[in-house]
Each structure stands twice: as C-alpha cells, then as structure tokens.
Design a protein around this motif. Structure first.
Motif, mmCIF file in Angstrom:
data_model
loop_
_atom_site.group_PDB
_atom_site.id
_atom_site.type_symbol
_atom_site.label_atom_id
_atom_site.label_comp_id
_atom_site.label_asym_id
_atom_site.label_seq_id
_atom_site.Cartn_x
_atom_site.Cartn_y
_atom_site.Cartn_z
ATOM 1 N N MET A 60 0.810 -1.222 0.229
ATOM 2 C CA MET A 60 -0.117 0.001 0.124
ATOM 3 C C MET A 60 1.015 1.314 0.031
ATOM 4 S SD MET A 60 -2.841 -1.274 -0.319
ATOM 5 C CE MET A 60 -3.866 -0.017 -0.272
ATOM 6 N N HIS A 61 2.456 1.117 -0.148
ATOM 7 C CA HIS A 61 3.103 2.274 -0.331
ATOM 8 C C HIS A 61 2.720 2.811 -1.457
ATOM 9 C CE1 HIS A 61 6.837 4.316 -0.817
ATOM 10 N NE2 HIS A 61 7.024 4.341 0.400
ATOM 11 N N PRO A 62 2.481 4.383 -1.536
ATOM 12 C CA PRO A 62 2.147 5.245 -2.551
ATOM 13 C C PRO A 62 3.267 4.971 -3.765
ATOM 14 C CG PRO A 62 2.445 6.301 -0.682
ATOM 15 C CD PRO A 62 2.799 4.979 -0.330
ATOM 16 N N HIS A 68 7.651 -1.015 2.785
ATOM 17 C CA HIS A 68 6.798 -1.357 3.840
ATOM 18 C C HIS A 68 5.603 -0.122 3.876
ATOM 19 C CE1 HIS A 68 8.655 2.216 5.798
ATOM 20 N NE2 HIS A 68 9.895 1.518 5.318
ATOM 21 N N HIS A 69 4.510 -0.476 4.561
ATOM 22 C CA HIS A 69 3.389 0.515 4.969
ATOM 23 C C HIS A 69 2.660 -0.205 6.075
ATOM 24 C CE1 HIS A 69 -0.056 2.723 4.226
ATOM 25 N NE2 HIS A 69 0.565 3.721 3.903
ATOM 26 N N PHE A 73 -0.420 -4.748 6.638
ATOM 27 C CA PHE A 73 -0.265 -5.763 7.825
ATOM 28 C C PHE A 73 -2.071 -5.882 8.234
ATOM 29 C CE2 PHE A 73 3.724 -4.266 7.571
ATOM 30 C CZ PHE A 73 4.509 -5.562 7.507
ATOM 31 N N THR A 74 -2.891 -5.422 7.251
ATOM 32 C CA THR A 74 -4.378 -5.414 7.582
ATOM 33 C C THR A 74 -5.044 -6.414 6.867
ATOM 34 O OG1 THR A 74 -4.914 -3.799 6.079
ATOM 35 C CG2 THR A 74 -4.236 -2.936 7.968
ATOM 36 N N GLN A 75 -6.275 -7.021 7.538
ATOM 37 C CA GLN A 75 -6.876 -8.174 6.867
ATOM 38 C C GLN A 75 -7.461 -7.338 5.760
ATOM 39 O OE1 GLN A 75 -6.976 -11.350 7.736
ATOM 40 N NE2 GLN A 75 -7.856 -11.809 5.771
ATOM 41 N N ILE A 108 2.340 -6.971 1.469
ATOM 42 C CA ILE A 108 0.929 -7.553 1.998
ATOM 43 C C ILE A 108 0.905 -8.847 2.471
ATOM 44 C CG2 ILE A 108 -1.580 -7.876 1.482
ATOM 45 C CD1 ILE A 108 -1.183 -5.167 -0.062
ATOM 46 N N VAL A 109 1.575 -9.587 1.517
ATOM 47 C CA VAL A 109 1.646 -11.113 2.032
ATOM 48 C C VAL A 109 3.068 -11.320 2.445
ATOM 49 C CG1 VAL A 109 1.729 -13.596 1.141
ATOM 50 C CG2 VAL A 109 -0.111 -12.002 0.084
#
Length: 170
Positions: A60-62, A68-69, A73-75, A108-109
């Motif tokens: 999700m890093h722009p 990393h962002h 680490f969110t569902q 993310i994974v």
C-alpha cells in the motif's frame, strides 16, 4: 514463435516471466494500469511457453510495490489483494501461466501464514507463490536459516511454485 525457437535451438526452456507490478495499489488508477500490465504479461508469458509469472505481491506504499506500509499488515489489504487476484485468474488460466507473486516480510503477503491464506483462499492451480528466503530473513532467522527454510517449506508445500535463492548478508 521466434523467441521460442531461439531458446529451443540453444537447448533452453523459458523460465518464469517477470514484471515489476502488483495487483494492489493505493491509487485506483495505478492499480488498474498495473492489472492491465499483468494481464498483458500473462498473455506474453503464455505465448513464450513460460509456466509462471513473477510479480510483486504488492504494498500500500504510494510509490513502491516492494516497500513497507502500515496498511500492508491489515486483513482489509489482504482481502482486497485476494479479490483482485481472483479477477486475474481467468487470464492466467487462458494463458496457461501460474500467477506467482514474490513476497517479502514488508509486503501484504508477508509471512508463512499470509502466504498460506493467500494461496488457500484463491484455491486455484493458477495461484501460488514464489518463496525468496532472503526476503523473510530477520536478525534471528539469519543465524539459523536452515531450520527456518525447512519449516517454511514444510508448512507451504505445493503452494510454492518457485524458490528465489540468493545470499543474505547481515
């Protein structure tokens, strides 16, 4: 056909086709464009006779699909990534090419459990992962990498389609 013949004449077969793109991005326009690029790469890989497409599992890093962002680490991010990957499965199946994102501890994974969840929820022979041990090394793991690798491979099994092997240095 020419590329396939050149490889065959040299006694080679195509390896995984690679692209630095992801099926999830924080910007919807970028996400759509990268999905288009991945679909095109799948078609090209299929024509070349490649069995897999290596790409970034995403962040999700722009600005960077490997960075990393906190949202990685969110569902919610994992659910969206799985949804977007599911939409790409028909293209992969049609091309005969397995979608194989490469993971890191920052994307993310990002670990054994999220790798398992990603592949298991997609439940397709065209969705696996590339496992790069170095991308998951921590200060603790680097000193006992053999045990980590053995446990990871035992846990992931045939969810892994390719190992990306290189050295790690502290």
């Amino acid at each position: 056909d020419h590329a396939k013949n050149v490889l065959a004449d040299a006694g080679l077969t195509p390896g995984p086709y690679g692209i630095s793109a992801s099926l999830i991005r924080p910007d919807p326009a970028a996400e759509k464009e990268e999905a288009r690029q991945i679909a095109q790469a799948l078609r090209i890989a299929g024509k070349l006779g490649c069995t897999a497409l290596r790409y970034s599992v995403g962040s999700m890093h722009p600005a960077n699909v490997w960075m990393h962002h906190p949202d990685n680490f969110t569902q919610k991010a994992l659910d969206r990534l799985i949804e977007n990957t599911r939409k790409m499965l028909p293209v992969a199946e049609d091309a005969g090419v397995v979608l194989c994102p490469e993971t890191t501890q920052w994307t993310i994974v990002h670990g054994i459990e999220t790798m398992r969840e990603f592949v298991d929820r997609l439940d397709s022979p065209y969705a696996k992962i590339i496992f790069d041990f170095v991308n998951h090394m921590t200060p603790e793991l680097v000193y006992d990498s053999r045990r980590f690798i053995q446990c990871a491979v035992a846990a992931l099994g045939d969810r892994i389609v390719e190992f990306h092997v290189k050295d790690v240095k502290v």
